[in-house]
Design a protein around this motif. Structure first.
Motif, PDB file in Angstrom:
ATOM      1  N   LEU A  23      -3.538   6.653  -3.167  1.00 27.17           N
ATOM      2  CA  LEU A  23      -4.443   6.676  -4.312  1.00 27.17           C
ATOM      3  C   LEU A  23      -4.684   5.268  -4.799  1.00 27.17           C
ATOM      4  CD1 LEU A  23      -5.793   8.959  -5.993  1.00 27.17           C
ATOM      5  CD2 LEU A  23      -4.115   8.419  -7.726  1.00 27.17           C
ATOM      6  N   PRO A  69       0.846  -1.201   0.000  1.00 24.84           N
ATOM      7  CA  PRO A  69       0.000   0.000   0.000  1.00 24.84           C
ATOM      8  C   PRO A  69       0.877   1.245   0.000  1.00 24.84           C
ATOM      9  CG  PRO A  69      -0.027  -1.053   2.145  1.00 24.84           C
ATOM     10  CD  PRO A  69       0.761  -1.943   1.260  1.00 24.84           C
ATOM     11  N   SER A  70       0.498   2.201  -0.787  1.00 21.70           N
ATOM     12  CA  SER A  70       1.325   3.384  -0.923  1.00 21.70           C
ATOM     13  C   SER A  70       0.853   4.472   0.024  1.00 21.70           C
ATOM     14  CB  SER A  70       1.254   3.892  -2.361  1.00 21.70           C
ATOM     15  OG  SER A  70       1.827   5.168  -2.448  1.00 21.70           O
ATOM     16  N   ARG A  71       1.811   5.237   0.583  1.00 15.34           N
ATOM     17  CA  ARG A  71       1.432   6.361   1.432  1.00 15.34           C
ATOM     18  C   ARG A  71       0.729   7.427   0.611  1.00 15.34           C
ATOM     19  NH1 ARG A  71       6.660   5.860   3.852  1.00 15.34           N
ATOM     20  NH2 ARG A  71       7.394   7.620   2.634  1.00 15.34           N
ATOM     21  N   ALA A  72       0.901   7.350  -0.700  1.00 13.71           N
ATOM     22  CA  ALA A  72       0.229   8.333  -1.536  1.00 13.71           C
ATOM     23  C   ALA A  72      -1.276   8.177  -1.453  1.00 13.71           C
ATOM     24  CB  ALA A  72       0.705   8.189  -2.981  1.00 13.71           C
TER      25      ALA A  72
END
Lengths: 211, 244
Positions: free
Chosen positions: A17, A12-15
């Motif tokens: 989206l 999972p990305s901290r971004a």
């Protein structure tokens, strides 16, 4: 990212989206489903004077105290609220994946609720107990609908909330900290002395208290 | 206008933090928006007790008139389904303030690179057609690499090539919208992965500096950037002594 079973897992990305979301165009069915969900997640703020069906002038309010979360709500119940000095004047009805509130004002401490009280001796003092979780996409709506009903000139707002000590970022370990402890954030316009130290960076506040 | 995209590793946002902190920019405003997750804290660029008590929220605008620079910093992710309205609002604001150029700092998933992209520099740029005319030559002088387009259907040859920026957040949307609306926009991005992205931020901000010359790039340009005080404790608190 590879796992023991050999499949590749997307980290999972901290971004924050969701890739799938942006690639697809919305079909009419998608739009309809989204509209239905949005309607279900709408917040209703019901004030006691609305029962008569009349529209009201913005509420004149000098002090507004908001307690967000079960701990803060319990604090108000234990130390401030009583049926002699305070009367219920409003309720917020909402639904999200975590909780549902109703329009009843007769609540138990273990329920999820969001109620507004007014000080009988000074009706410009308003108090809100919000023990339910207001989801990200509902926070702005809550804000606009609640504050939209009040006249904001010379209004002083105090927000009470709690956070886990484990989330507090500090040079030392949180195990050695004397907890619980108070920290504050205040706007430039708040000129009165604050009763505790200000929250230092890199700590931040999220969710409804932040909104 | 210089701004980040909320993208993999938050590299754009970290790079913007370095710009605001180093150039000691003044806050001039904020976006009151329902598109970003709310957050608030005290001044993240505080250098002393006196300037540490200014509140800071999720989307704020800073300026440096001497360099005609306006910077937008975004500090939280988009709320579901709200990134499109935000992009629309942002671009109409850009047009209304008659901004000459927009530079977007972003990043893309390193693991999505193809064989050729794995070699050489991890930095890429993109220019909208209007900006290409003005600064395309400068990019060639700097020996910069343009972001490659990929096949729309990988594995099948002879398909159209499209722009694909995985992990880039709103980068592709902002870029394609700017192309069609005649806005001069440049995108500067770095391939990276989640982790400690501070070095990535330094690389990206130095890349930006090669072109815009915001600070003098002497022998070691990385040491010229000032790390904001809010970057402390990014990876947890101190250890409990009882552990040992």
């Amino acid at each position: 990212m590879a796992t023991f079973f050999g499949e590749v897992v997307v980290a999972p990305s901290r971004a924050g989206l969701d890739e799938e979301e942006e690639a697809r165009e919305e079909t009419p069915e998608d739009r309809e489903i989204r509209r239905e969900i949005e309607k279900k997640r709408e917040i209703d703020v019901l004030w006691s004077w609305q029962a008569g069906g009349r529209a009201r002038e913005p509420l004149v309010c000098s002090r507004f105290i908001v307690a967000i979360g079960r701990n803060a709500a319990a604090f108000l119940s234990s130390f401030i609220l009583d049926s002699v000095c305070w009367e219920v004047v409003g309720v917020v009805k909402l639904w999200n994946e975590w909780c549902r509130t109703s329009s009843t004002t007769n609540v138990l401490p273990t329920d999820s609720f969001c109620l507004f009280y007014r000080l009988i001796s000074d009706p410009t003092v308003l108090l809100c107990q919000c023990s339910c979780y207001v989801a990200e996409d509902q926070q702005f709506q809550w804000l606009e609908k609640v504050f939209g009903s009040m006249q904001k000139k010379s209004l002083q707002v105090t927000i009470l909330s709690t956070c886990p000590v484990a989330d507090y970022k500090t040079q030392e370990s949180t195990l050695t900290l004397a907890s619980p402890f108070l920290k504050a954030l205040k706007t430039k316009e708040f000129q009165e002395p604050v009763c505790c130290p200000l929250l230092e960076q890199p700590n931040i506040v999220r969710d409804l208290p932040a909104a | 206008l210089l701004q980040p995209a909320v993208s993999v590793g938050n590299v754009g946002q970290l790079a913007i933090d370095l710009v605001i902190s180093t150039l000691d920019m003044t806050k001039v405003g904020y976006f009151y928006t329902d598109c970003l997750v709310p957050m608030v804290g005290n001044n993240p660029y505080a250098t002393a007790e006196e300037n540490s008590t200014e509140l800071s929220i999720n989307a704020e605008v800073y300026s440096l008139p001497s360099k005609k620079l306006v910077v937008l910093q975004i500090r939280s992710p988009f709320i579901k389904n709200k990134y499109r309205p935000f992009c629309e609002t942002l671009l109409s604001w850009v047009k209304s303030i008659k901004c000459a150029r927009v530079v977007l700092l972003s990043s893309s998933h390193a693991y999505q690179r193809d064989d050729e992209q794995l070699l050489g520099t991890p930095l890429r740029y993109l220019l909208t057609p209007d900006l290409e005319k003005a600064v395309g030559g400068r990019m060639k002088e700097l020996n910069w690499k343009e972001m490659e387009k990929v096949a729309a259907y990988p594995g099948i040859s002879d398909t159209d090539k499209v722009l694909h920026i995985p992990g880039g957040g709103i980068t592709k949307l902002l870029f394609t919208e700017s192309c069609s609306e005649g806005i001069q926009m440049a995108v500067l991005l770095k391939f990276c992965s989640e982790g400690d992205n501070i070095p990535d931020a330094f690389v990206l901000v130095n890349y930006l500096n090669e072109w815009l010359q915001l600070i003098k790039s002497e022998v070691n340009p990385s040491s010229q950037w000032k790390i904001p005080s809010s970057w402390r404790l990014l990876f947890g608190n101190g250890l409990p002594p009882a552990l040992f």
